[in-house]
Design a protein around this motif. Structure first.
Motif, mmCIF file in Angstrom:
data_model
loop_
_atom_site.group_PDB
_atom_site.id
_atom_site.type_symbol
_atom_site.label_atom_id
_atom_site.label_comp_id
_atom_site.label_asym_id
_atom_site.label_seq_id
_atom_site.Cartn_x
_atom_site.Cartn_y
_atom_site.Cartn_z
ATOM 1 N N HIS A 17 0.660 -1.004 0.177
ATOM 2 C CA HIS A 17 0.390 -0.291 -0.138
ATOM 3 C C HIS A 17 0.760 1.508 -0.092
ATOM 4 O O HIS A 17 0.196 2.221 0.304
ATOM 5 N N GLY A 18 2.095 0.864 -0.248
ATOM 6 C CA GLY A 18 3.037 2.028 -0.550
ATOM 7 C C GLY A 18 3.016 3.703 0.395
ATOM 8 O O GLY A 18 3.289 2.523 2.022
ATOM 9 N N TYR A 19 2.471 4.597 0.416
ATOM 10 C CA TYR A 19 2.642 5.694 1.122
ATOM 11 C C TYR A 19 1.747 4.710 2.828
ATOM 12 O O TYR A 19 2.101 4.774 3.884
ATOM 13 N N LYS A 20 0.432 4.611 2.605
ATOM 14 C CA LYS A 20 -0.219 3.909 3.095
ATOM 15 C C LYS A 20 0.354 3.456 4.396
ATOM 16 O O LYS A 20 0.038 3.398 5.677
ATOM 17 N N GLY A 21 1.420 2.455 3.617
ATOM 18 C CA GLY A 21 1.429 0.821 4.213
ATOM 19 C C GLY A 21 2.697 0.900 5.355
ATOM 20 O O GLY A 21 2.376 1.181 6.169
ATOM 21 N N ALA A 22 2.763 2.062 4.816
ATOM 22 C CA ALA A 22 4.086 3.027 6.413
ATOM 23 C C ALA A 22 4.252 3.503 7.043
ATOM 24 O O ALA A 22 4.470 3.998 8.129
ATOM 25 N N PHE A 23 2.775 4.838 6.494
ATOM 26 C CA PHE A 23 2.318 5.156 7.417
ATOM 27 C C PHE A 23 1.906 4.392 9.137
ATOM 28 O O PHE A 23 1.841 4.736 9.996
ATOM 29 N N GLU A 24 0.716 2.802 8.378
ATOM 30 C CA GLU A 24 0.559 2.052 9.439
ATOM 31 C C GLU A 24 1.961 1.554 10.205
ATOM 32 O O GLU A 24 1.647 1.448 11.590
ATOM 33 N N ILE A 25 3.096 1.252 10.172
ATOM 34 C CA ILE A 25 4.136 1.356 10.096
ATOM 35 C C ILE A 25 4.519 2.090 11.551
ATOM 36 O O ILE A 25 4.383 2.023 12.797
ATOM 37 N N ILE A 26 4.759 3.448 11.146
ATOM 38 C CA ILE A 26 5.062 4.766 11.766
ATOM 39 C C ILE A 26 4.042 4.449 12.748
ATOM 40 O O ILE A 26 4.288 4.751 13.814
ATOM 41 N N ALA A 27 3.455 4.399 12.597
ATOM 42 C CA ALA A 27 1.695 4.790 13.509
ATOM 43 C C ALA A 27 1.796 3.692 14.556
ATOM 44 O O ALA A 27 1.540 3.919 15.489
ATOM 45 N N THR A 28 1.487 2.392 14.185
ATOM 46 C CA THR A 28 1.795 1.322 15.273
ATOM 47 C C THR A 28 3.175 1.858 16.309
ATOM 48 O O THR A 28 2.464 1.207 17.295
ATOM 49 N N VAL A 29 4.351 2.041 15.879
ATOM 50 C CA VAL A 29 5.308 2.389 17.241
ATOM 51 C C VAL A 29 4.743 3.562 17.422
ATOM 52 O O VAL A 29 5.002 3.605 18.637
ATOM 53 N N ASP A 30 3.897 4.346 17.489
ATOM 54 C CA ASP A 30 3.304 5.515 18.250
ATOM 55 C C ASP A 30 2.695 5.157 18.966
ATOM 56 O O ASP A 30 2.616 5.551 19.993
ATOM 57 N N PHE A 31 1.003 4.525 18.654
ATOM 58 C CA PHE A 31 0.537 3.575 19.170
ATOM 59 C C PHE A 31 1.288 2.976 20.742
ATOM 60 O O PHE A 31 0.653 2.522 21.714
ATOM 61 N N MET A 32 2.257 2.186 20.363
ATOM 62 C CA MET A 32 3.061 1.373 20.915
ATOM 63 C C MET A 32 3.406 2.168 22.341
ATOM 64 O O MET A 32 3.817 2.273 23.504
ATOM 65 N N VAL A 33 4.070 3.645 21.954
ATOM 66 C CA VAL A 33 4.326 3.742 22.670
ATOM 67 C C VAL A 33 3.918 4.913 23.641
ATOM 68 O O VAL A 33 3.493 5.023 25.307
ATOM 69 N N ALA A 34 2.506 5.192 23.413
ATOM 70 C CA ALA A 34 1.571 6.400 24.044
ATOM 71 C C ALA A 34 0.732 4.602 24.643
ATOM 72 O O ALA A 34 0.293 5.028 25.724
ATOM 73 N N PHE A 35 0.150 3.322 24.326
ATOM 74 C CA PHE A 35 0.367 2.469 25.718
ATOM 75 C C PHE A 35 0.490 2.414 26.303
ATOM 76 O O PHE A 35 0.415 1.858 27.527
ATOM 77 N N ALA A 36 2.431 2.284 26.783
ATOM 78 C CA ALA A 36 3.568 2.081 27.352
ATOM 79 C C ALA A 36 3.524 3.169 28.696
ATOM 80 O O ALA A 36 3.700 2.894 29.488
#
Length: 103
Positions: A17-36
């Motif tokens: 999914h190109g740009y959107k796929g890269a965004f999903e990976i980045i957002a996943t780490v963002d969510f990890m930090v928020a939950f931590a």
């Protein structure tokens, strides 16, 4: 973590999914930090496989850089933020070196 975040099939799927796929990976780490930070549900050892899969894996790193260059900078900033806030203590020296190099 293993069933989604660092699952090679999930990573391969978002890469289609190109740009959107890269965004999903980045957002996943963002969510990890928020939950931590807010719940403590994400522990320090959860960040290591994510870093290995998204930054240390050359193919995935190149995909993110090619698809969303500024998002890659945000990804590195999120990992550095987790480290600075004491949410993540990388177990490998190579992680420290890469984070310092990519600042």
């Amino acid at each position: 973590m293993r069933s989604r975040v660092v699952n090679p099939k999930w990573i391969a799927g978002v890469k289609r999914h190109g740009y959107k796929g890269a965004f999903e990976i980045i957002a996943t780490v963002d969510f990890m930090v928020a939950f931590a930070a807010t719940t403590g549900a994400v522990k320090t050892h959860h960040f290591d496989p994510a870093f290995e899969s998204f930054v240390e894996d050359a193919a995935t790193r190149e995909f993110i850089l090619a698809s969303n260059r500024y998002g890659y900078d945000e990804l590195i900033a999120k990992f550095n933020d987790a480290r600075r806030r004491g949410l993540w203590t990388p177990r490998s020296n190579s992680a420290y070196a890469l984070l310092e190099e990519e600042k």
